[in-house]
Design an enzyme around this catalytic site. Structure first.
Site, PDB file in Angstrom:
ATOM      1  N   ASP D 240      35.120  47.892  29.341  1.00  0.00           N
ATOM      2  CA  ASP D 240      33.931  47.291  29.525  1.00  0.00           C
ATOM      3  C   ASP D 240      33.987  45.711  29.656  1.00  0.00           C
ATOM      4  O   ASP D 240      33.018  45.103  29.164  1.00  0.00           O
ATOM      5  CB  ASP D 240      32.856  47.777  28.424  1.00  0.00           C
ATOM      6  N   ALA D 241      35.188  45.142  29.685  1.00  0.00           N
ATOM      7  CA  ALA D 241      35.720  43.985  29.511  1.00  0.00           C
ATOM      8  C   ALA D 241      35.690  42.991  30.841  1.00  0.00           C
ATOM      9  O   ALA D 241      36.333  42.184  31.089  1.00  0.00           O
ATOM     10  CB  ALA D 241      36.600  43.456  28.478  1.00  0.00           C
TER      11      ALA D 241
END
Lengths: 296, 296, 296, 296
Positions: D240-241
């Site tokens: 999720d980065a």
């Protein structure tokens, strides 16, 4: 929205060039060739090609220190290039480091006035407020507290023409870059609309073209809309029909009276006007016919 | 959002009742029976039944002139009803006609301060600003221009405890309904968070829980988010983790530097704080555990 | 927005009561007394008191299992209470567990149709789609793929009255809770508006009252607005002037052609219609005169 | 947002050029000179100069019929120009008329899948959906109804590596322009992130960086936020980065359970994913380090 903040926040001087002209191939290359020829370091470049009118629009900013000449010379040299784009072409070259000025026309509502005075005072606005003209004295104390001159011009029912002549005399004494109708409740006469074309900016408290004219929040209440809005536009002789610069809306519901809408609407009016005037002052707004191109 | 504006705009006095207690049948009927018994004309009534905690919350407003008694007597009679709702019940009865007061804590940024001072001055805020406390003198002139006292409390690196003690002494001298950290750059010590629990309100310049702590816009820039935000919350000893009252966001893009975000973010910080403090002052915010119920 | 999701997401049966009547003291207490008397566990309660019309509106939901009687008996007992509120009072009692049905009227645009069929199929819509009626066959395959019957009713220029009679016959055979004009391009005749009053819901592709009538995106393009919108409203004989249920907007700029607006507008039309129809089916929308109260 | 719709809505073929390279003067002129030299009629031109990295980015579109050569030749000639911009320069030249393809990875949630299938079917999406891969069979019928092949790859707890190898084999058989994780509930292994770098796009159901990882709506419920969001980003090995393409939010309040958020969140997830994938496919997204430049 990208580049709008760069110039305002880093504080560096730019030469800003805008152009609108009939579209054809080679314009971009001619502009780029010119800018490269003068050593211009481009920091912003936005283009719009409009199939419906066949016009081309651009706004470009170059670092002033990359161009080894004063803005007048830069403008003169660009004039030669611009001549290629035909007699209809409209263009401007400005120096972001030059002082800009606005004059505000107000009545009794303070929210837009306070907002612009505060932005200017904290250095968050691309112009100084040179003066405020009010048809009532209600906002005089507020204005002078900011060190800005306030001119009171009464608008008696019989005598509006004289009042507008006086307003015009005062405003033009400041030669402002924008005349901002910050909830000014008088309708500009056609000759003043003409004289100030492209410089007079109004905030209308509805999402135009809904609710033209008087008491738009009361009209909105009667219709039962679920959003209220505000519209920032250039003033023309056609009431509330000038080219739109910016609009935005705010959610309401059945619980809002017209007075509640007036209250909540202030926030959106304030923001929409501040954005519209800023973009105008930064030469981001190009007008063509009844519409605008806004290079944010 | 319905009823929030009614009381503020029509200017009529209301008695406002809030209640939070473990849920069970009959509460609404008991409240309605009480209000009818005293002749109360209900102008607002909002309810929330929370299945996750098993609690019930309500806020009701009645026209003060429909209840033939002073607020103290109304409060006393409600206390008897409230006793039915158990020892955990939390409730309040207030008179919207009573004067309310806020104290603002500031540092160098003026936007939130100017906004609240301006709203209060134009009668568009449910409290007066009793005083402003700054750890710098930058905003003194702006504050006193509005006729509001400014207290300068320096925060030397060695001596923050004394400084906070001084701030507490000043603030509590005004007995305010809210202590508003309007871009105050100091972290309140735990004992002050405790003393001001439920009254100290902060604006954090990010969409929490993203970007807790220092320089949130720089964190946002580094992460490459496409929206920036602001969060109004009650201050607790746990940094930026208190109950959230209100949040909102604003669109950015790749062209925004961190400085551009700081500039654009001011508008959303200003609005979010103004809304949050207004709702608090109108007794629209009920806190339970780490969360809020907001009856707009 | 609070309570709207509770009933839809937890799946528990509710009895839902709505009431609109001239305002006076004691209504809330009478309702609460009635609900307590039947043992009702209230899960939602919303109120609106409208000073401009002097009317009072409420919607309340109780857990069906808390009331030891069938909905018919509950309705009958409430009728006795409602009689107190005068002959003008309008009220309803419904069982959230009862099957609901909608019929969609369509033409060639698929976006609203697909969206509602998909929501219904995945169990995220408070009704089943009983049938789709189209004046063209374009959307027949799409519809029947979802297992929903499609009725083709051609609309020849000479013969619209017969076509509408056929549509009415088909629609009324399903006895739907809502007749949804999902980008149906025909204007309902006055008698059908009358027959379906309060049940026929349209999506208009503008932010009404701007751009009434045909080709609203082309009107928006010509005016140069900076936001486009959509409006969900009840159909009345007065074109695009029925009571508004929901509206929303979407940002555009100078680069959008009318065709681009058509394309981008689909998303906002889809969402606004879905919300409006959902709220109608959940008995959240109360109509009074030309306006709605929406208890989200 | 301006020009994004032009190419999609008028249906004319464009050659699209993107470039990212270290900034210096003369790049714009070199590009413009090249485009003029080949007779290119520019329909879109967007620039971004990033002071924080010292990089320059551009995306330009020319009418294919204005350039009298096939795209391969155009690409070849541009390669000579691009060589001037240094070895780090990243560029592409594509033909908007070339068929594009996406493969979707799904699990059990249908909303994003249905939306993209529907857009593609109605010709409102810049690619065809070549296939759908699911770790469950729940969405098989829905997919095949659109005439799109569905591949079921079970993900047993012991055997995920094999499952991912199978997914990779299937996906790469289609050579898609984007691999879209449309609420796919499995975390891609690092080698697949690497293999699909810049092509694998995920929708995360929170406003990142808030609520990374599992059950973001439940995290949001626990924190008591007042807005929920969704984030479309490129998949990288760092959960999720990855670089964010698009984000948006939706207002909630205290009445929303986590399940209500899940339900309401579907609409915003659907829109954010559709926008992000569209921009990717139109070569509007340039990735540099961990961030994106999005030329809408």
């Amino acid at each position: 929205m990208s580049n709008s903040q760069i110039s305002s926040s880093d504080g560096e001087r730019r030469f800003v060039l805008t152009l609108g002209c009939p579209d054809r191939t080679g314009i971009v290359a001619a502009l780029a060739g010119f800018l490269t020829g003068v050593g211009g370091w481009i920091t912003e470049a936005a283009y719009h090609s409009d199939p419906s009118t066949g016009w081309f629009f651009t706004r470009q900013a170059v670092r002033a220190d990359s161009v080894a000449m004063p803005v007048e010379e830069f403008r003169g040299r660009f004039a030669e290039v611009a001549a290629m784009f035909g007699p209809e072409a409209e263009w401007s070259v400005t120096d972001s480091g030059a002082e800009k000025s606005v004059v505000l026309l107000v009545s009794k509502d303070s929210h837009c006035l306070t907002d612009i005075l505060s932005r200017a005072e904290r250095g968050d606005f691309p112009a100084q407020v040179s003066a405020v003209v009010g048809n009532h004295r209600d906002l005089e104390a507020l204005t002078t507290r900011f060190g800005v001159p306030f001119h009171h011009v009464p608008f008696p029912k019989e005598g509006k023409a004289e009042a507008f002549a006086e307003v015009q005399r005062i405003v033009e004494g400041y030669d402002p870059n924008a005349i901002v109708l910050a909830r000014f409740m008088q309708i500009l006469p056609a000759d003043l609309c003409e004289a100030w074309a492209g410089r007079a900016i109004n905030i209308h408290h509805s999402f135009l073209p809904s609710f033209v004219g008087a008491r738009p929040y009361h009209q909105a209440f009667d219709r039962g809309v679920k959003l209220i809005g505000a519209t920032c536009h250039y003033v023309t002789a056609d009431l509330d029909a000038g080219p739109i610069i910016e609009q935005d809306v705010s959610r309401i519901d059945h619980g809002y009276s017209a007075a509640d809408m007036v209250s909540q609407g202030r926030d959106i009016e304030t923001l929409v006007l501040a954005r519209g005037v800023r973009w105008h002052l930064e030469h981001r707004v190009l007008v063509h016919d009844r519409k605008t191109v806004v290079f944010q």
